[in-house]
Design a protein around this motif. Structure first.
Motif, PDB file in Angstrom:
ATOM      1  N   LYS A 112     -10.095   0.633  13.901  1.00 58.76           N
ATOM      2  CA  LYS A 112     -10.710  -0.698  14.160  1.00 58.76           C
ATOM      3  C   LYS A 112     -10.844  -0.952  15.654  1.00 58.76           C
ATOM      4  O   LYS A 112      -9.977  -0.580  16.425  1.00 58.76           O
ATOM      5  N   ASP A 168       0.805  -1.226   0.000  1.00 56.87           N
ATOM      6  CA  ASP A 168       0.000   0.000   0.000  1.00 56.87           C
ATOM      7  C   ASP A 168       0.844   1.285   0.000  1.00 56.87           C
ATOM      8  O   ASP A 168       1.485   1.630   0.989  1.00 56.87           O
ATOM      9  N   TYR A 170      -4.906   3.852  13.534  1.00 59.44           N
ATOM     10  CA  TYR A 170      -4.652   4.163  12.119  1.00 59.44           C
ATOM     11  C   TYR A 170      -5.823   3.729  11.247  1.00 59.44           C
ATOM     12  O   TYR A 170      -6.241   4.443  10.325  1.00 59.44           O
ATOM     13  N   TYR A 171      -6.348   2.541  11.523  1.00 60.09           N
ATOM     14  CA  TYR A 171      -7.430   1.989  10.678  1.00 60.09           C
ATOM     15  C   TYR A 171      -8.821   2.166  11.289  1.00 60.09           C
ATOM     16  O   TYR A 171      -9.807   1.736  10.717  1.00 60.09           O
ATOM     17  N   ASP A 200      -4.583  -7.917  11.456  1.00 58.89           N
ATOM     18  CA  ASP A 200      -5.592  -7.548  10.462  1.00 58.89           C
ATOM     19  C   ASP A 200      -6.608  -8.671  10.270  1.00 58.89           C
ATOM     20  O   ASP A 200      -7.822  -8.448  10.274  1.00 58.89           O
ATOM     21  N   TYR A 224       1.437  -7.705  11.391  1.00 59.35           N
ATOM     22  CA  TYR A 224       0.422  -6.908  10.698  1.00 59.35           C
ATOM     23  C   TYR A 224      -0.661  -7.826  10.127  1.00 59.35           C
ATOM     24  O   TYR A 224      -1.861  -7.602  10.318  1.00 59.35           O
TER      25      TYR A 224
END
Length: 341
Positions: free
Chosen positions: A341, A43, A338-339, A203, A199
């Motif tokens: 979540k 990404d 950051y996400y 995720d 990661y």
């Protein structure tokens, strides 16, 4: 009058480790110029966010360009005139090297040669370049020490990194160019790469997807927290190798070459952690169990890595020691923020 801040050219500043090193050096008053190809191996948004963070500091500037573009690299280096070069940019990833080996030759060998040419031409005070614990390959004597032979690489990624060590030694010898190669051991932490295990595991678990566990989890890694790693690099910048007068001048614990101002240094936590314990700690931090998909060992992988960090400690007085549970907790906190979540 204050001494002018030293200038460091870092390749790979939009990458995981380069970003953290640049941040640390900027906090210490260095001027940093970053050079990064912004490739789409993962990404690009994450890379752009890292650079945007660094660009908030007036002592940071950056160029987007490939290491293979020697004209651009030369021009940037000539404009900036670095005192030190830290070469971190590379095509990373053991597994991807099975699919696209040519990318590793281009970035890691040709790109590194171009960086070494800049360092030679500008006669920098110190060239520091990233290698990897993967160069130890099929070695089984652990913990790995820098003075043991490492001739049995198991992937093209590891082979390109070993090649850059050999190239670095020859330039150090021919041009009296002080060069330090550091071998990284399973680095993890905030702003990490999406292709790295921590990661991927976090995720997938948060999304309710199964995680792939190779060799049925019977693997050991020397997990090194990224802040510890870049602190080690920062201290090594000042540990400039000097060509020894005689072989007898080199202590037995030192990997200093008898023929060049060249040294190889492990940066690791000096602690091997079982992969299943690492996954247990992730589940505990997330408060959520993983659906585990146990698989066979992957081609080119090794069952264990474990660093002897005595040389780093002898040279700098420092050794990494973040407990993997603390490191995982910090990563999860960043990931959730950051996400969202």
């Amino acid at each position: 009058m204050h001494e002018k801040p030293r200038k460091v050219l870092i390749t790979g500043t939009a990458g995981f480790i380069g970003f953290h090193l640049a941040k640390l050096l900027l906090a210490e008053g260095f001027r940093v110029h970053g050079y990064d190809g912004m490739t789409d191996y993962y990404d690009v948004t994450l890379k752009q966010r890292r650079h945007a963070t660094l660009l908030q500091n007036p002592n940071f500037s950056a160029t987007e360009g490939m290491l293979e573009d020697s004209e651009l690299l030369d021009r940037i280096a000539d404009d900036f005139v670095p005192d030190v070069i830290v070469h971190l940019a590379a095509q990373a990833g053991v597994r991807y090297s099975l699919e696209n080996p040519r990318a590793y030759i281009d970035a890691n060998i040709v790109g590194t040669f171009n960086v070494m040419e800049v360092a030679r031409r500008l006669e920098v005070q110190h060239l520091l370049m990233a290698s990897t614990s993967s160069v130890y390959g099929a070695n089984e004597d652990m913990p790995f020490t820098e003075t043991e032979k490492a001739d049995t690489q198991l992937t093209i990624y590891a082979a390109t990194k070993k090649a850059t060590e050999s190239m670095g030694h020859s330039y150090a010898h021919l041009w009296n160019l002080p060069t330090t190669m550091f071998r990284f051991f399973t680095v993890y932490g905030t702003w990490g790469r999406p292709d790295l295990a921590l990661y991927k595991f976090v995720d997938a678990i948060l999304d309710g997807r199964p995680i792939d566990i190779y060799n049925h989890g019977d693997m050991y890694r020397d997990f090194t927290y990224v802040d510890d790693l870049v602190r080690g690099i920062r201290l090594l910048i000042d540990a400039v190798p000097v060509r020894p007068a005689t072989r007898e001048d080199i202590p037995e614990w030192d990997s200093l070459s008898p023929a060049a101002p060249f040294r190889v240094v492990n940066i690791g936590n000096s602690d091997k952690v079982r992969l299943l314990d690492f996954i247990d700690a992730i589940e505990e931090t997330l408060g959520q169990k993983a659906t585990r998909n146990y698989m066979e060992m992957q081609k080119g992988d090794v069952p264990a890595t474990w660093a002897d960090a005595t040389l780093l400690q002898n040279l700098t007085g420092y050794r990494p020691q973040t407990d993997f549970r603390d490191g995982i907790a910090r990563f999860v906190e960043w990931f959730r923020e950051y996400y969202g979540k």
